[in-house]
Design a protein around this motif. Sequence first.
Motif, short mmCIF file in Angstrom:
data_model
loop_
_atom_site.label_atom_id
_atom_site.label_comp_id
_atom_site.label_asym_id
_atom_site.label_seq_id
_atom_site.Cartn_x
_atom_site.Cartn_y
_atom_site.Cartn_z
N LYS A 1 2.22 -0.33 11.94
CA LYS A 1 3.11 -0.26 13.10
C LYS A 1 3.97 -1.52 13.19
CE LYS A 1 2.96 0.07 18.18
NZ LYS A 1 3.52 -1.28 18.48
N ASP A 2 3.34 -2.69 13.07
CA ASP A 2 4.04 -3.96 13.26
C ASP A 2 5.02 -4.27 12.14
OD1 ASP A 2 2.66 -4.31 15.61
OD2 ASP A 2 1.26 -5.80 14.82
N GLU A 3 4.63 -3.98 10.89
CA GLU A 3 5.46 -4.37 9.75
C GLU A 3 6.44 -3.28 9.32
OE1 GLU A 3 2.45 -7.62 7.68
OE2 GLU A 3 2.95 -5.79 6.58
N LEU A 4 6.05 -2.00 9.50
CA LEU A 4 6.89 -0.91 9.01
C LEU A 4 7.39 0.01 10.12
CD1 LEU A 4 4.88 0.07 5.80
CD2 LEU A 4 6.74 -1.58 6.03
N SER A 5 7.03 -0.31 11.36
CA SER A 5 7.48 0.47 12.52
C SER A 5 7.03 1.92 12.47
CB SER A 5 9.01 0.40 12.65
OG SER A 5 9.44 -0.92 12.85
N TRP A 6 5.84 2.16 11.90
CA TRP A 6 5.29 3.51 11.91
C TRP A 6 4.83 3.85 13.34
CZ3 TRP A 6 1.87 5.38 7.30
CH2 TRP A 6 2.61 5.30 6.10
N LEU B 1 1.81 10.01 8.20
CA LEU B 1 1.47 10.14 6.80
C LEU B 1 2.31 11.21 6.11
CD1 LEU B 1 -2.42 9.83 7.04
CD2 LEU B 1 -0.79 8.10 6.24
N GLU B 2 2.49 12.33 6.79
CA GLU B 2 3.27 13.40 6.19
C GLU B 2 4.73 13.00 6.02
OE1 GLU B 2 3.92 16.85 4.20
OE2 GLU B 2 2.02 15.90 4.77
N GLU B 3 5.27 12.27 7.00
CA GLU B 3 6.65 11.83 6.90
C GLU B 3 6.88 10.91 5.72
OE1 GLU B 3 9.93 9.16 9.40
OE2 GLU B 3 8.08 9.82 10.38
N HIS B 4 5.93 10.01 5.47
CA HIS B 4 6.14 8.98 4.45
C HIS B 4 5.53 9.32 3.09
CE1 HIS B 4 7.98 6.06 7.16
NE2 HIS B 4 7.12 6.45 8.06
N ALA C 1 0.83 -1.20 0.00
CA ALA C 1 0.00 0.00 0.00
C ALA C 1 0.86 1.26 0.00
CB ALA C 1 -0.93 -0.01 1.21
N VAL C 2 1.87 1.28 0.85
CA VAL C 2 2.72 2.46 0.95
C VAL C 2 3.46 2.70 -0.37
CG1 VAL C 2 4.71 3.47 2.13
CG2 VAL C 2 2.96 2.24 3.44
N THR C 3 3.98 1.63 -0.95
CA THR C 3 4.68 1.77 -2.24
C THR C 3 3.75 2.26 -3.32
OG1 THR C 3 6.20 -0.02 -1.61
CG2 THR C 3 6.10 0.57 -3.94
N LEU C 4 2.53 1.73 -3.38
CA LEU C 4 1.56 2.18 -4.37
C LEU C 4 1.25 3.66 -4.19
CD1 LEU C 4 -0.49 1.67 -6.65
CD2 LEU C 4 -2.15 1.04 -4.87
N CYS C 5 1.01 4.08 -2.95
CA CYS C 5 0.72 5.49 -2.69
C CYS C 5 1.85 6.38 -3.18
CB CYS C 5 0.46 5.72 -1.21
SG CYS C 5 -1.12 5.08 -0.61
N LYS C 6 3.07 5.99 -2.87
CA LYS C 6 4.22 6.80 -3.29
C LYS C 6 4.32 6.90 -4.80
CE LYS C 6 7.14 6.10 0.79
NZ LYS C 6 8.42 5.52 1.31
#
Length: 207
Positions: free
Chosen positions: A50-55, A64-67, A23-28
């Motif tokens: 949180k668990d997989e990406l340590s957000w 959200l703004e950071e990533h 999801a994060v990669t797609l958004c970027k």
Amino acid sequence: MTVQNNDQKWVIGITGASGAIYAVTLCKELLKLGMHIHLVITDAGWRVLKDELSWPVHKRADCLEEHLGGLPGTYEYHPIQDIGASIASGSFRTRGMVVVPCSMGTLAGIAHGLSDNLLKRSADVMLKEGRKLILVPRETPLHAIHLENMLKCSKAGAVILPAMPGFYHRPANMDEVIRFLVGKIMDAMNIEHEIYQRWGEHHEHLN
């Protein structure tokens, strides 16, 4: 009055299935192309981030703004229970929606029209308005109820795109595996990209 180009607006839903990096990669990638994203994340989706990406998800806006900030496109975050959000209405036009990863619970809700949160309601809007809805389930093994729910969604017009990366391009690292799957999602969205190597491109290394 400025009217946004609907071809540049997509809804992205993130649920509690494993695979938040997709999801994060797609958004970027969409933001790099200058698109506008309407983002909705379930509580379990935040847990997986949180668990997989340590957000540090106790500061959701900052996360959200950071990533996702600082890219050519823009994003708008909608809380999961905000049924009054723009994307809950069929009169608000977007190009479509991707639920990635899509948990079996969310899949079941979509299959049976249970619009009890904003993500499921938004998916229901896509189906009733005849817009693109792409579901990316990440579960294994699958039992009969899972399969029946996928079939229901498919018959209603959704694209079922399981998180099944290919390996014919001989990925050298995890990033290439992730980008292959994200590229397949973007193919289904009819968005031009060059983020993974297609079959037939430089295929001589496979011989």
